[in-house]
Design a protein around this motif. Sequence first.
Motif, PDB file in Angstrom:
ATOM      1  N   ARG A 105     -69.930 -16.689   8.544  1.00 13.52           N
ATOM      2  CA  ARG A 105     -70.957 -15.771   8.038  1.00 13.52           C
ATOM      3  C   ARG A 105     -72.292 -16.482   7.951  1.00 13.52           C
ATOM      4  NH1 ARG A 105     -74.377 -12.478   7.334  1.00 13.52           N
ATOM      5  NH2 ARG A 105     -74.497 -10.975   5.623  1.00 13.52           N
ATOM      6  N   ASN A 120     -73.429 -15.016  11.252  1.00 12.89           N
ATOM      7  CA  ASN A 120     -72.640 -13.983  11.926  1.00 12.89           C
ATOM      8  C   ASN A 120     -72.064 -14.453  13.253  1.00 12.89           C
ATOM      9  OD1 ASN A 120     -73.293 -12.228   9.811  1.00 12.89           O
ATOM     10  ND2 ASN A 120     -75.169 -11.587  10.830  1.00 12.89           N
ATOM     11  N   MET A 151     -71.672  -8.981  10.312  1.00 11.01           N
ATOM     12  CA  MET A 151     -70.856  -9.676  11.308  1.00 11.01           C
ATOM     13  C   MET A 151     -69.875  -8.688  11.957  1.00 11.01           C
ATOM     14  SD  MET A 151     -69.136 -13.452  10.924  1.00 11.01           S
ATOM     15  CE  MET A 151     -67.609 -12.998  10.097  1.00 11.01           C
TER      16      MET A 151
END
Length: 455
Positions: A80, A104, A337
């Motif tokens: 992330r 992401n 994401m």
Amino acid sequence: MAQQSISPTDTLRSQPPVLTSSAPRPTAEKNELKVNLNESGSHFFKVTFLNQTWLRFNESNPGTTVISEPKTSTFDIGLRRTRMQLFGQLSDHVFLYMQFGLNNFNYLNGGFNPTASSNRKIHAFFHDAVGEYLVWKNKDYLKIGAGLTIVNGLSRFSAPGVSSIMSLDVPVFAQATVDQTDQFSRKLSLYARGQIGHLDYRIALSDPFPIQTSGAALPAYGPNAIYALKGHQKQFQGFFMWQFFDKESNQTPGYNTGTYLGTKKIFNLEAGFITQKNAMVSVPTAGDTTYQDMNLWSVATFLDMPLNKAKGTAVNAYLGYFHTNYGTNYLRFNGSMNPASGLLSGYPAGTQGNAFPMFGTGNVVYTQFGYLLRRDLFGPGNGTLMPYAHAQIANYQRITQTLGVYNIGINYLIKGHNAKLTLDYQNRPYYQASGNQLAPAGRRGQVTLQYQVFI
């Protein structure tokens, strides 16, 4: 019988021998990578590293495809956020701040385009690059800075300190123009910020990026507002906090702590805004091009304080109201994401994967609550738990019913924010077209396990 006296020599002989060792005494464990540039440590340079790994199961929105195959659900592993910060007070007046990293990064590498000539090794970039001048030595009254920066208006979550998030993730809708006219919430800006008494303030003049440089396909003109494809106007931003108890840190430019885990007593009233002239455009009828200003503002309360210092319990709470005017009927779907690469025909654009209407013209209420359990819940050095819940509730012009996105979760704080596991469940709506409107057609869920390591 005469009493025998004890001489000093006898006293010394009666004591056990003193053992000496040349081994150094243990030093306190350090929790930061910091180099002092002067003897007092007032001039320093510091480096931090952050990695947030996600393991996620997602129920896909209808019509979702992954690498051209329909998928009702996905499981993915991703990063992330992976970041490093480099910053320091180089003199009494000069401060430098830089941040580099990526976001992401999953098997789609942040976006899937089978015709693109790019590869999967391109997504690390400078998030921030700022030089700042402290006007009064040792006083935070006024700091003037310029560069690529997240010093934003609107709310504390428009410039979040991601290493200290209370829940799994921040409410991304508060990063109002993310990756549209900014670089992952950062803009080229000239700003002033500081703390005067109980007031913490920041104001910025920003030079937004044209939507043409976002890397995405340009939206089409129509009755719904989009970012303007013609002209260029500066953006004005401001954010203000009245701090009733302890003051929040004002060291790094713009970033706001998610939770202090009971180490501070914080209660704030907060307000912010973002405005830009002719930022949006729509064509209500053929040949009738209409430009509109973008006007966003919010008011909120933020609470983060200990309940029982002896036990280490604490509470975190936030309640904010956001008025978001991006122009007539503006709406943008987004999923953090996103694990999907495409969408079958016949479904509303942008609704694949875990996307929901995150940004839009209308009104939003966001609230969160977390409770930190007692210190060393699992024994000394074995950490504790912090359960939480949060909700984004919105009335957008193009949505026929109130949107509600709900999350519940729990943090296992192995070593505070430096090492923690977060288990989160999200429940969100998905939509179908209803003329120019979108109507809710059902709900989907997502379960995510995050492992965060930070120093």
